[in-house]
Design a protein around this motif. Structure first.
Motif, PDB file in Angstrom:
ATOM      1  N   TYR A 187      -8.144  86.634  39.423  1.00  0.00           N
ATOM      2  CA  TYR A 187      -7.115  87.671  39.557  1.00  0.00           C
ATOM      3  C   TYR A 187      -6.616  87.690  40.993  1.00  0.00           C
ATOM      4  O   TYR A 187      -7.404  87.738  41.937  1.00  0.00           O
ATOM      5  CB  TYR A 187      -7.723  89.014  39.180  1.00  0.00           C
ATOM      6  CG  TYR A 187      -6.804  90.187  39.345  1.00  0.00           C
ATOM      7  CD1 TYR A 187      -5.659  90.310  38.557  1.00  0.00           C
ATOM      8  CD2 TYR A 187      -7.072  91.180  40.274  1.00  0.00           C
ATOM      9  CE1 TYR A 187      -4.813  91.396  38.699  1.00  0.00           C
ATOM     10  CE2 TYR A 187      -6.237  92.273  40.420  1.00  0.00           C
ATOM     11  CZ  TYR A 187      -5.105  92.379  39.631  1.00  0.00           C
ATOM     12  OH  TYR A 187      -4.272  93.448  39.768  1.00  0.00           O
ATOM     13  N   LEU A 188      -5.322  87.629  41.151  1.00  0.00           N
ATOM     14  CA  LEU A 188      -4.745  87.647  42.497  1.00  0.00           C
ATOM     15  C   LEU A 188      -4.406  89.051  43.006  1.00  0.00           C
ATOM     16  O   LEU A 188      -4.138  89.233  44.177  1.00  0.00           O
ATOM     17  CB  LEU A 188      -3.456  86.801  42.531  1.00  0.00           C
ATOM     18  CG  LEU A 188      -3.651  85.302  42.384  1.00  0.00           C
ATOM     19  CD1 LEU A 188      -2.313  84.596  42.331  1.00  0.00           C
ATOM     20  CD2 LEU A 188      -4.510  84.758  43.490  1.00  0.00           C
TER      21      LEU A 188
ATOM     22  N   GLU B  22      -9.458  82.500  34.439  1.00  0.00           N
ATOM     23  CA  GLU B  22      -8.597  82.494  35.603  1.00  0.00           C
ATOM     24  C   GLU B  22      -8.878  83.707  36.474  1.00  0.00           C
ATOM     25  O   GLU B  22      -9.025  84.827  35.970  1.00  0.00           O
ATOM     26  CB  GLU B  22      -7.135  82.518  35.128  1.00  0.00           C
ATOM     27  CG  GLU B  22      -6.125  82.416  36.238  1.00  0.00           C
ATOM     28  CD  GLU B  22      -4.709  82.362  35.686  1.00  0.00           C
ATOM     29  OE1 GLU B  22      -4.010  81.395  35.976  1.00  0.00           O
ATOM     30  OE2 GLU B  22      -4.302  83.296  34.952  1.00  0.00           O
TER      31      GLU B  22
ATOM     32  N   SER C 101      -9.128  76.213  41.367  1.00  0.00           N
ATOM     33  CA  SER C 101      -8.068  76.565  40.416  1.00  0.00           C
ATOM     34  C   SER C 101      -8.649  76.568  39.007  1.00  0.00           C
ATOM     35  O   SER C 101      -9.729  76.019  38.758  1.00  0.00           O
ATOM     36  CB  SER C 101      -6.925  75.546  40.477  1.00  0.00           C
ATOM     37  OG  SER C 101      -7.374  74.281  40.008  1.00  0.00           O
TER      38      SER C 101
ATOM     39  N   MET D   4      -3.041  83.560  52.526  1.00  0.00           N
ATOM     40  CA  MET D   4      -3.498  83.820  51.167  1.00  0.00           C
ATOM     41  C   MET D   4      -2.777  82.882  50.201  1.00  0.00           C
ATOM     42  O   MET D   4      -1.597  82.628  50.339  1.00  0.00           O
ATOM     43  CB  MET D   4      -3.229  85.283  50.798  1.00  0.00           C
ATOM     44  CG  MET D   4      -3.727  85.645  49.428  1.00  0.00           C
ATOM     45  SD  MET D   4      -3.733  87.441  49.233  1.00  0.00           S
ATOM     46  CE  MET D   4      -3.868  87.536  47.503  1.00  0.00           C
ATOM     47  N   THR D   5      -3.500  82.387  49.239  1.00  0.00           N
ATOM     48  CA  THR D   5      -2.936  81.465  48.265  1.00  0.00           C
ATOM     49  C   THR D   5      -2.317  82.224  47.095  1.00  0.00           C
ATOM     50  O   THR D   5      -2.743  83.325  46.771  1.00  0.00           O
ATOM     51  CB  THR D   5      -4.007  80.477  47.760  1.00  0.00           C
ATOM     52  OG1 THR D   5      -3.395  79.603  46.815  1.00  0.00           O
ATOM     53  CG2 THR D   5      -5.162  81.184  47.086  1.00  0.00           C
ATOM     54  N   ASP D   6      -1.314  81.630  46.481  1.00  0.00           N
ATOM     55  CA  ASP D   6      -0.722  82.261  45.304  1.00  0.00           C
ATOM     56  C   ASP D   6      -1.190  81.571  44.025  1.00  0.00           C
ATOM     57  O   ASP D   6      -0.660  81.811  42.958  1.00  0.00           O
ATOM     58  CB  ASP D   6       0.803  82.272  45.399  1.00  0.00           C
ATOM     59  CG  ASP D   6       1.398  80.874  45.524  1.00  0.00           C
ATOM     60  OD1 ASP D   6       0.636  79.906  45.691  1.00  0.00           O
ATOM     61  OD2 ASP D   6       2.624  80.762  45.458  1.00  0.00           O
ATOM     62  N   THR D   7      -2.185  80.697  44.143  1.00  0.00           N
ATOM     63  CA  THR D   7      -2.783  80.049  42.982  1.00  0.00           C
ATOM     64  C   THR D   7      -4.131  80.698  42.707  1.00  0.00           C
ATOM     65  O   THR D   7      -5.010  80.669  43.559  1.00  0.00           O
ATOM     66  CB  THR D   7      -2.989  78.541  43.246  1.00  0.00           C
ATOM     67  OG1 THR D   7      -1.734  77.956  43.555  1.00  0.00           O
ATOM     68  CG2 THR D   7      -3.587  77.862  42.037  1.00  0.00           C
ATOM     69  N   PRO D   8      -4.296  81.267  41.520  1.00  0.00           N
ATOM     70  CA  PRO D   8      -5.590  81.890  41.225  1.00  0.00           C
ATOM     71  C   PRO D   8      -6.702  80.859  41.108  1.00  0.00           C
ATOM     72  O   PRO D   8      -6.464  79.730  40.691  1.00  0.00           O
ATOM     73  CB  PRO D   8      -5.363  82.601  39.891  1.00  0.00           C
ATOM     74  CG  PRO D   8      -4.048  82.158  39.382  1.00  0.00           C
ATOM     75  CD  PRO D   8      -3.334  81.418  40.447  1.00  0.00           C
ATOM     76  N   LYS D   9      -7.859  81.253  41.495  1.00  0.00           N
ATOM     77  CA  LYS D   9      -9.037  80.403  41.343  1.00  0.00           C
ATOM     78  C   LYS D   9      -9.461  80.391  39.886  1.00  0.00           C
ATOM     79  O   LYS D   9      -9.036  81.219  39.089  1.00  0.00           O
ATOM     80  CB  LYS D   9     -10.162  80.900  42.244  1.00  0.00           C
ATOM     81  CG  LYS D   9      -9.792  80.759  43.705  1.00  0.00           C
ATOM     82  CD  LYS D   9     -10.917  81.129  44.609  1.00  0.00           C
ATOM     83  CE  LYS D   9     -10.415  80.959  46.042  1.00  0.00           C
ATOM     84  NZ  LYS D   9     -11.477  80.738  46.969  1.00  0.00           N
TER      85      LYS D   9
END
Length: 100
Positions: free
Chosen positions: A98-99, A96, A64, A1-6
């Motif tokens: 939401y993670l 942005e 991003s 899982m990425t920690d950068t929100p789309k």
């Protein structure tokens, strides 16, 4: 899982000239692909449950928030946008993701 929100483009619009709008859609394909844009919603059936909305909703996902911003500001998209002016009305926000 990425920690950068789309990043997302969320648009509510109305198309007044479908034939000319097809030119805009063809022209925006390259810049959207260049910046990793993927359609998640593209004008399907919708029900307005609260407030007001134009009859067409589009959601485009980007890798991003910066990619979403860069795509909109790109010369390729700005050229495509010129084709849409006067033939469609749109409200567009870049948001942005939401993670959780």
């Amino acid at each position: 899982m990425t920690d950068t929100p789309k990043g997302y483009w969320i648009a509510h619009g109305r198309v007044d000239d479908p034939e000319k709008y097809d030119l805009y859609r063809a022209a925006n394909a390259a810049p959207l692909a260049e910046f990793g844009g993927v359609f998640r919603v593209r004008g399907g059936t919708q029900e307005v449950m609260e407030g007001d909305a134009k009859p067409r909703t589009v959601v485009i996902e980007f890798p991003s928030l910066q990619a979403a911003r860069d795509c909109y500001a790109s010369p390729g998209y700005q050229a495509a946008l010129q084709l849409r002016l006067g033939i469609a009305e749109s409200d567009l926000v870049i948001v942005e993701g939401y993670l959780g």
